[in-house]
Design an enzyme around this catalytic site. Structure first.
Site, PDB file in Angstrom:
ATOM      1  N   ARG A 117      23.016  -3.609  28.212  1.00 54.42           N
ATOM      2  CA  ARG A 117      23.714  -3.548  26.908  1.00 54.42           C
ATOM      3  C   ARG A 117      25.181  -3.963  26.982  1.00 54.42           C
ATOM      4  NH1 ARG A 117      20.600   1.236  26.507  1.00 54.42           N
ATOM      5  NH2 ARG A 117      18.692   0.752  25.347  1.00 54.42           N
ATOM      6  N   LYS A 139      31.212 -16.121  20.672  1.00 53.72           N
ATOM      7  CA  LYS A 139      29.852 -16.544  20.292  1.00 53.72           C
ATOM      8  C   LYS A 139      29.066 -16.837  21.560  1.00 53.72           C
ATOM      9  CE  LYS A 139      30.222 -18.573  15.704  1.00 53.72           C
ATOM     10  NZ  LYS A 139      30.026 -19.806  14.920  1.00 53.72           N
ATOM     11  N   GLU A 181      36.236 -31.671  19.151  1.00 50.63           N
ATOM     12  CA  GLU A 181      36.505 -30.315  18.625  1.00 50.63           C
ATOM     13  C   GLU A 181      37.989 -30.173  18.256  1.00 50.63           C
ATOM     14  OE1 GLU A 181      34.171 -28.308  17.760  1.00 50.63           O
ATOM     15  OE2 GLU A 181      32.480 -28.424  19.167  1.00 50.63           O
ATOM     16  N   LYS A 213      42.198 -21.095  16.905  1.00 52.74           N
ATOM     17  CA  LYS A 213      40.924 -20.368  17.023  1.00 52.74           C
ATOM     18  C   LYS A 213      41.193 -18.863  17.047  1.00 52.74           C
ATOM     19  CE  LYS A 213      36.397 -20.097  18.619  1.00 52.74           C
ATOM     20  NZ  LYS A 213      35.287 -20.708  19.281  1.00 52.74           N
ATOM     21  N   GLU A 223      32.114 -14.252  11.310  1.00 55.64           N
ATOM     22  CA  GLU A 223      31.821 -15.416  10.469  1.00 55.64           C
ATOM     23  C   GLU A 223      31.261 -15.077   9.095  1.00 55.64           C
ATOM     24  OE1 GLU A 223      30.454 -18.902  12.687  1.00 55.64           O
ATOM     25  OE2 GLU A 223      29.225 -19.431  10.975  1.00 55.64           O
ATOM     26  N   ARG A 227      35.843 -17.971   9.388  1.00 56.75           N
ATOM     27  CA  ARG A 227      35.338 -18.562  10.630  1.00 56.75           C
ATOM     28  C   ARG A 227      34.377 -19.721  10.358  1.00 56.75           C
ATOM     29  NH1 ARG A 227      33.866 -15.591  16.394  1.00 56.75           N
ATOM     30  NH2 ARG A 227      33.521 -17.555  17.490  1.00 56.75           N
ATOM     31  N   ASN A 231      32.981 -24.580  11.529  1.00 50.31           N
ATOM     32  CA  ASN A 231      31.726 -25.347  11.497  1.00 50.31           C
ATOM     33  C   ASN A 231      31.927 -26.726  10.878  1.00 50.31           C
ATOM     34  OD1 ASN A 231      30.308 -23.218  12.608  1.00 50.31           O
ATOM     35  ND2 ASN A 231      29.874 -22.308  10.608  1.00 50.31           N
ATOM     36  N   HIS A 234      29.693 -29.509  11.826  1.00 52.61           N
ATOM     37  CA  HIS A 234      28.607 -28.984  12.660  1.00 52.61           C
ATOM     38  C   HIS A 234      27.253 -28.922  11.940  1.00 52.61           C
ATOM     39  CE1 HIS A 234      31.850 -28.098  15.367  1.00 52.61           C
ATOM     40  NE2 HIS A 234      31.061 -27.507  16.235  1.00 52.61           N
ATOM     41  N   HIS A 238      24.758 -30.543  14.337  1.00 48.40           N
ATOM     42  CA  HIS A 238      23.684 -29.828  15.041  1.00 48.40           C
ATOM     43  C   HIS A 238      22.330 -30.487  14.783  1.00 48.40           C
ATOM     44  CE1 HIS A 238      25.801 -25.662  15.710  1.00 48.40           C
ATOM     45  NE2 HIS A 238      26.173 -26.577  16.568  1.00 48.40           N
ATOM     46  N   HIS A 250      26.940 -32.343  22.641  1.00 54.35           N
ATOM     47  CA  HIS A 250      27.327 -31.581  21.448  1.00 54.35           C
ATOM     48  C   HIS A 250      28.561 -32.208  20.778  1.00 54.35           C
ATOM     49  CE1 HIS A 250      28.082 -28.080  18.948  1.00 54.35           C
ATOM     50  NE2 HIS A 250      29.330 -28.077  19.390  1.00 54.35           N
TER      51      HIS A 250
HETATM   52  N1  NAD Z   1      30.358 -20.428  21.723  1.00 56.95           N
HETATM   53  C1  NAD Z   1      31.043 -21.259  20.984  1.00 56.95           C
HETATM   54  O1  NAD Z   1      31.911 -20.853  20.192  1.00 56.95           O
HETATM   55  C2  NAD Z   1      30.809 -22.737  21.097  1.00 56.95           C
HETATM   56  C3  NAD Z   1      31.687 -23.653  20.495  1.00 56.95           C
HETATM   57  C4  NAD Z   1      31.479 -25.014  20.686  1.00 56.95           C
HETATM   58  C5  NAD Z   1      30.405 -25.444  21.454  1.00 56.95           C
HETATM   59  N2  NAD Z   1      29.555 -24.527  22.013  1.00 56.95           N
HETATM   60  C6  NAD Z   1      28.442 -24.967  22.856  1.00 56.95           C
HETATM   61  O2  NAD Z   1      28.991 -25.593  24.005  1.00 56.95           O
HETATM   62  C7  NAD Z   1      28.024 -26.497  24.518  1.00 56.95           C
HETATM   63  C8  NAD Z   1      28.706 -27.801  24.891  1.00 56.95           C
HETATM   64  O3  NAD Z   1      29.659 -27.530  25.876  1.00 56.95           O
HETATM   65  P1  NAD Z   1      30.225 -28.683  26.838  1.00 56.95           P
HETATM   66  O4  NAD Z   1      30.541 -29.872  26.034  1.00 56.95           O
HETATM   67  O5  NAD Z   1      31.270 -28.058  27.654  1.00 56.95           O
HETATM   68  O6  NAD Z   1      28.938 -29.096  27.679  1.00 56.95           O
HETATM   69  P2  NAD Z   1      28.381 -28.712  29.117  1.00 56.95           P
HETATM   70  O7  NAD Z   1      28.605 -27.305  29.435  1.00 56.95           O
HETATM   71  O8  NAD Z   1      26.992 -29.235  29.164  1.00 56.95           O
HETATM   72  O9  NAD Z   1      29.287 -29.606  30.099  1.00 56.95           O
HETATM   73  C9  NAD Z   1      29.227 -31.001  29.995  1.00 56.95           C
HETATM   74  C10 NAD Z   1      28.962 -31.664  31.345  1.00 56.95           C
HETATM   75  O10 NAD Z   1      30.158 -31.641  32.123  1.00 56.95           O
HETATM   76  C11 NAD Z   1      29.888 -31.134  33.437  1.00 56.95           C
HETATM   77  N3  NAD Z   1      31.130 -30.502  33.874  1.00 56.95           N
HETATM   78  C12 NAD Z   1      31.637 -29.323  33.454  1.00 56.95           C
HETATM   79  N4  NAD Z   1      32.861 -29.152  33.955  1.00 56.95           N
HETATM   80  C13 NAD Z   1      33.129 -30.221  34.736  1.00 56.95           C
HETATM   81  C14 NAD Z   1      34.264 -30.616  35.495  1.00 56.95           C
HETATM   82  N5  NAD Z   1      35.381 -29.915  35.518  1.00 56.95           N
HETATM   83  N6  NAD Z   1      34.187 -31.794  36.189  1.00 56.95           N
HETATM   84  C15 NAD Z   1      33.058 -32.567  36.133  1.00 56.95           C
HETATM   85  N7  NAD Z   1      31.977 -32.248  35.394  1.00 56.95           N
HETATM   86  C16 NAD Z   1      32.019 -31.088  34.698  1.00 56.95           C
HETATM   87  C17 NAD Z   1      28.705 -30.218  33.249  1.00 56.95           C
HETATM   88  O11 NAD Z   1      27.989 -30.060  34.454  1.00 56.95           O
HETATM   89  C18 NAD Z   1      27.895 -30.989  32.202  1.00 56.95           C
HETATM   90  O12 NAD Z   1      27.125 -31.971  32.809  1.00 56.95           O
HETATM   91  C19 NAD Z   1      26.950 -26.661  23.480  1.00 56.95           C
HETATM   92  O13 NAD Z   1      25.806 -25.950  23.869  1.00 56.95           O
HETATM   93  C20 NAD Z   1      27.550 -26.013  22.250  1.00 56.95           C
HETATM   94  O14 NAD Z   1      26.579 -25.450  21.391  1.00 56.95           O
HETATM   95  C21 NAD Z   1      29.745 -23.197  21.847  1.00 56.95           C
END
Ligand code: NAD
Length: 339
Positions: A117, A139, A181, A213, A223, A227, A231, A234, A238, A250
């Site tokens: 939990r 999130k 972003e 943020k 949200e 918040r 989006n 998005h 999405h 993404h």
């Molecule tokens: N929780 C939230 O508020 C929120 C907000 C925006 C996006 N997201 C989510 O985030 C995700 C996308 O995140 P992302 O774009 O970071 O993608 P990701 O985590 O897939 O990373 C992108 C790629 O970069 C590589 N990588 C990471 N750090 C590296 C580094 N320093 N050097 C070399 N390679 C590296 C990873 O292995 C991967 O292949 C989506 O699932 C999206 O839904 C969540």
């Protein structure tokens, strides 16, 4: 080194540093028990796991690795990681460190939110996107077959350590995703301008993004109002991401979604022709162009399964120009006519 404090249901600090030199001191007061799991992906693990482990002397550290990419944000990995924590004898005083991009942050976040939990969660974001957005705000989620982020909870981390040093290995394509972003922030809050984005001073962009943020999350953590602004781009983004079967990232899909959001904003009379052209110009600078690969029916059918839907309508964020956006309720049929 800069500190941004987020005062949400948990109060926590976000450190922005040039390197990992301050990590040991940052973690010391946050880690309660002996056991720490570093959850990461196979790309980041090879590059940075040993550096992070060396900042964790005196703890019993396990590195748990999943494959890199959006496909890993799934129920199988969620259960695998929870079982690993149980097998390793983790208790309520144990700690999870999410070392990676948004995929790892969301997945490890959900594991720590639900294991016994809720246990301590530290985010160490390694992509530009996760530094400016996903590591802060609480999130967490995994994807289901029906769509993105459908299974998750709000769970704030206990601390976030942003090190600019990770950017040196980040591929250009991932930098663009982060810029996507950051561009989103420029449409919703005037503290980031198109000029800031073109200067590409990442430290400044990260700090400003996180302040925007932080302010939104503090006003509306779950949200129900403001918040939703985060989006912007998005709703369609999405849907496109799902239709490409997550073969595009993404960030790229969000940029495509922002082109649609500009179209909708103009068509509904919220955005002037000039505002529209300036917005398109800024998006063009990312190098990602609008998506024309799917029919309106395809986009509509995926969009209807999104969390932002509400019966026959959706909460869609429109912009009235840089620094100003608002959510409006639009019927799907109307939306699909426009995009
Ligand atoms: N929780 C939230 O508020 C929120 C907000 C925006 C996006 N997201 C989510 O985030 C995700 C996308 O995140 P992302 O774009 O970071 O993608 P990701 O985590 O897939 O990373 C992108 C790629 O970069 C590589 N990588 C990471 N750090 C590296 C580094 N320093 N050097 C070399 N390679 C590296 C990873 O292995 C991967 O292949 C989506 O699932 C999206 O839904 C969540």
């Amino acid at each position: 080194m800069k500190t941004i404090t987020v005062n949400a249901s948990k109060k926590y600090n976000v450190i922005i540093s040039s390197d990992l030199g301050g990590l040991t001191a940052f973690l010391a007061p946050l880690i309660k028990g002996d056991k720490v799991a570093v959850i990461t992906d196979d790309t980041v693990s090879k590059l940075y796991a040993s550096e992070v482990i060396s900042a964790l002397k005196g703890y019993e550290v396990s590195v748990l690795t999943v494959k890199s990419g959006e496909d890993s944000k799934n129920a199988t990995n969620f259960i695998y990681l929870a079982n690993e924590l149980a097998r390793l004898g983790f208790s309520r005083t144990s700690t999870v460190i999410a070392l990676g991009g948004g995929v790892i942050g969301d997945l490890a976040g959900l594991v720590s939110a639900t294991f016994m939990r809720g246990i301590t969660l530290i985010q160490i974001p390694t992509t530009l996107l996760s530094m400016v957005d996903s590591s802060v705000g609480g999130k967490t989620a995994i994807d289901l077959d029906a769509g993105k982020n459908l299974l998750g909870v709000f769970y704030q981390p206990n601390g976030v350590y942003v090190s600019l040093s990770f950017l040196k290995t980040l591929p250009q394509r991932e930098i663009v995703c982060g810029l996507g972003e950051i561009t989103k922030y420029a449409f919703i809050d005037g503290r980031i301008t198109p000029q800031d984005i073109s200067e590409k001073n990442y430290e400044k962009l990260i700090e400003k993004s996180l302040e925007i943020k932080r302010d939104i999350v503090e006003r509306d953590e779950k949200e129900s109002g403001d918040r939703m602004l985060l989006n912007f781009g998005h709703t369609v983004g999405h849907a496109i991401e799902k239709l490409y079967n997550y073969t595009l990232s993404h960030g790229e899909c969000v940029i495509m979604g922002m082109y649609s959001a500009l179209n909708v904003s103009k068509a509904l009379g919220y955005l002037s022709e000039n505002g529209y052209n300036s917005g398109v110009k800024l998006l063009n600078e990312t190098g990602v162009m609008p998506c024309n690969d799917f029919s309106k029916d395809q986009i509509l059918s995926v969009m209807k399964k999104d969390k932002k839907g509400d019966g026959d309508s959706v909460n869609f964020v429109v912009t009235t120009g840089f620094g100003s956006s608002k959510p409006v309720k639009i019927k799907y049929e109307k939306l699909i006519e426009i995009i």
